[in-house]
Design a protein around this motif. Sequence first.
Motif: not given
Length: 203
Positions: A53-60, A68-75, A87-91
Amino acid sequence: MIYICSKIDNVNNYWIDNIQLKDKKSLIDNNFFDFEKEFDNGDIVILDIDQFKTNEEIIEFFNNIPKSLKVVALVEDARLAQGAYLIKKGFKSYLSKKTNEITIKKILETIKDGNVWVYPDLMNYIIKHITLNNEEDNKENILKQLSPKEQVVANHIADGLSNKDISNIMDVQLVTVKKHISNIFTKLKIKDRVALAILMQNR
């Protein structure tokens, strides 16, 4: 291994179908990361962020994923501000769910090489909205640290070109381009292409 995480079957199926057969792929659910498991450094998670629901939930959720995993966000509907934030947070990338097969291949190759992949509009947004910590870090001072060929590569990266594009333009082997990029990152003490583009924003 490439892991795909979405609650929507159509999204899972689309990405399973469009990732090349040589890449091992697996569907996972949100409980996947509650279990202990060993991952390889090259493993990638394709994460459907519309299930939050929110960016905060995504980051949590992102912060609980093994490092060790590289994460890609799909939207579904890409938003530049959200993309820049993640991207700034590490995606490692921020993508439309309907990204085509050719682009998917390029993105995964870039991420496997340890780099961030962003589309041109998002790159421009990041460059415009993230300011330098040191105002003296202008293009002239940055380029003085690099060899002439590294300077050319750095400019091409700042323009959003891929390794393959740079290889073709400079008429050199892909491995040579990668070596130049590695040297650039080491000399400038940065980790990825986005950081380089930001450094060179005062061109």
